[in-house]
Design a protein around this motif. Structure first.
Motif, PDB file in Angstrom:
ATOM      1  N   UNK A   1       0.812  -1.208   0.000  1.00 30.96           N
ATOM      2  CA  UNK A   1       0.000   0.000   0.000  1.00 30.96           C
ATOM      3  C   UNK A   1       0.845   1.256   0.000  1.00 30.96           C
ATOM      4  N   UNK A   2       1.918   1.261   0.792  1.00 26.81           N
ATOM      5  CA  UNK A   2       2.807   2.429   0.844  1.00 26.81           C
ATOM      6  C   UNK A   2       3.504   2.633  -0.491  1.00 26.81           C
ATOM      7  N   UNK A   3       3.886   1.529  -1.154  1.00 31.01           N
ATOM      8  CA  UNK A   3       4.541   1.634  -2.453  1.00 31.01           C
ATOM      9  C   UNK A   3       3.583   2.180  -3.509  1.00 31.01           C
ATOM     10  N   UNK A   4       2.335   1.724  -3.476  1.00 34.61           N
ATOM     11  CA  UNK A   4       1.331   2.228  -4.418  1.00 34.61           C
ATOM     12  C   UNK A   4       1.105   3.717  -4.185  1.00 34.61           C
ATOM     13  N   UNK A   5       1.015   4.121  -2.920  1.00 37.17           N
ATOM     14  CA  UNK A   5       0.814   5.532  -2.598  1.00 37.17           C
ATOM     15  C   UNK A   5       1.971   6.383  -3.120  1.00 37.17           C
ATOM     16  N   UNK A   6       3.188   5.897  -2.899  1.00 30.94           N
ATOM     17  CA  UNK A   6       4.364   6.652  -3.334  1.00 30.94           C
ATOM     18  C   UNK A   6       4.400   6.797  -4.852  1.00 30.94           C
ATOM     19  N   UNK A   7       3.921   5.785  -5.569  1.00 25.23           N
ATOM     20  CA  UNK A   7       3.904   5.853  -7.031  1.00 25.23           C
ATOM     21  C   UNK A   7       2.747   6.696  -7.546  1.00 25.23           C
ATOM     22  N   UNK A   8       1.630   6.687  -6.829  1.00 30.77           N
ATOM     23  CA  UNK A   8       0.424   7.364  -7.291  1.00 30.77           C
ATOM     24  C   UNK A   8       0.474   8.871  -7.044  1.00 30.77           C
ATOM     25  N   UNK A   9       1.051   9.282  -5.932  1.00 25.86           N
ATOM     26  CA  UNK A   9       1.038  10.699  -5.574  1.00 25.86           C
ATOM     27  C   UNK A   9       1.641  11.605  -6.658  1.00 25.86           C
ATOM     28  N   UNK A  10       2.816  11.272  -7.222  1.00 26.35           N
ATOM     29  CA  UNK A  10       3.349  12.150  -8.269  1.00 26.35           C
ATOM     30  C   UNK A  10       2.514  12.146  -9.542  1.00 26.35           C
ATOM     31  N   UNK A  11       1.805  11.046  -9.812  1.00 24.60           N
ATOM     32  CA  UNK A  11       0.943  10.997 -10.990  1.00 24.60           C
ATOM     33  C   UNK A  11      -0.256  11.928 -10.802  1.00 24.60           C
ATOM     34  N   UNK A  12      -0.836  11.933  -9.613  1.00 24.07           N
ATOM     35  CA  UNK A  12      -1.937  12.855  -9.326  1.00 24.07           C
ATOM     36  C   UNK A  12      -1.448  14.298  -9.455  1.00 24.07           C
ATOM     37  N   UNK A  13      -0.287  14.580  -8.871  1.00 28.25           N
ATOM     38  CA  UNK A  13       0.273  15.930  -8.944  1.00 28.25           C
ATOM     39  C   UNK A  13       0.538  16.331 -10.387  1.00 28.25           C
ATOM     40  N   UNK A  14       1.042  15.396 -11.172  1.00 27.13           N
ATOM     41  CA  UNK A  14       1.337  15.682 -12.583  1.00 27.13           C
ATOM     42  C   UNK A  14       0.061  16.038 -13.334  1.00 27.13           C
ATOM     43  N   UNK A  15      -1.015  15.301 -13.096  1.00 27.77           N
ATOM     44  CA  UNK A  15      -2.290  15.590 -13.746  1.00 27.77           C
ATOM     45  C   UNK A  15      -2.828  16.954 -13.347  1.00 27.77           C
ATOM     46  N   UNK A  16      -2.655  17.326 -12.084  1.00 24.44           N
ATOM     47  CA  UNK A  16      -3.117  18.631 -11.625  1.00 24.44           C
ATOM     48  C   UNK A  16      -2.305  19.764 -12.249  1.00 24.44           C
ATOM     49  N   UNK A  17      -1.029  19.543 -12.433  1.00 27.37           N
ATOM     50  CA  UNK A  17      -0.152  20.563 -13.002  1.00 27.37           C
ATOM     51  C   UNK A  17      -0.301  20.695 -14.508  1.00 27.37           C
TER      52      UNK A  17
END
Length: 212
Positions: free
Chosen positions: A96-112
């Motif tokens: 779960x922690x690994x998925x979170x670490x991978x997902x967070x920058x993708x969410x940020x990238x989409x927002x940017x």
């Protein structure tokens, strides 16, 4: 002669800088237009107007909308290449922690990058558009495949491919809702739900891999 050559080089560099600035204007305008109007609803005239230039000026740099989308996709792919990705997951790492670490920058990238979801987060993509945005899809696929391989090391090639496809569709399905959320709290809640869904799916896949 040397002075004239230096002047010519300076002028050439300035023309190149102006050209790059114009391309940046066009791509920024296209990203906003794709985000607000969708890919099909956006025209080159609308992009030119938003960029503050005539259609003729736009056509000096891009032949058509697909050409603009291709340039955007190549730029997105280059930027995605600089995101941290999970290449090796230490033994005992919480999935779960690994998925979170991978997902967070993708969410940020989409927002940017507001135009990103118009080129990535859709399943009904026309053939011409698929060709235009191939670079960003290839980059995303490679990134997710690396994550899947790292998290489930016993998974064979076919399993990695299938799991990657499912993960990508899960992300595409919920990412538009995450980026369009009305508040940071709503966005965080949706991101957690995506994280939980991805984690549960990957855990189920990992449970089916034969022990070595």
């Amino acid at each position: 002669m040397g002075v004239l050559r230096n002047m010519a080089e300076v002028q050439a560099r300035r023309r190149q800088e102006r050209g790059r600035a114009r391309i940046d204007q066009i791509l920024a305008a296209a990203a906003t237009s794709f985000d607000e109007l969708g890919y099909e609803g956006t025209t080159t005239n609308a992009i030119a107007a938003r960029a503050g230039m005539s259609p003729g000026s736009l056509y000096q740099f891009f032949a058509n909308k697909d050409d603009i989308a291709r340039a955007m996709a190549e730029r997105y792919a280059d930027e995605l290449a600089h995101l941290d990705s999970v290449a090796v997951v230490p033994e005992g790492e919480d999935l779960g922690a690994a998925v979170r670490a991978a997902l967070e920058p993708i969410v940020a990238f989409n927002l940017q990058h507001p135009g990103f979801k118009a080129l990535f987060a859709r399943t009904d993509m026309p053939a011409a558009m698929r060709d235009a945005v191939a670079p960003v899809h290839q980059r995303m696929e490679a990134r997710v495949a690396a994550l899947v391989s790292a998290l489930i090391p016993g998974l064979d090639g076919a399993g990695v491919s299938t799991t990657t496809t499912v993960v990508l569709h899960m992300v595409r399905g919920l990412m538009p809702a995450i980026t369009a959320a009305a508040s940071d709290g709503s966005r965080a809640t949706l991101a957690r739900e995506l994280e939980r869904s991805l984690t549960a799916y990957l855990q189920a896949v990992a449970a089916e891999v034969p022990a070595r």
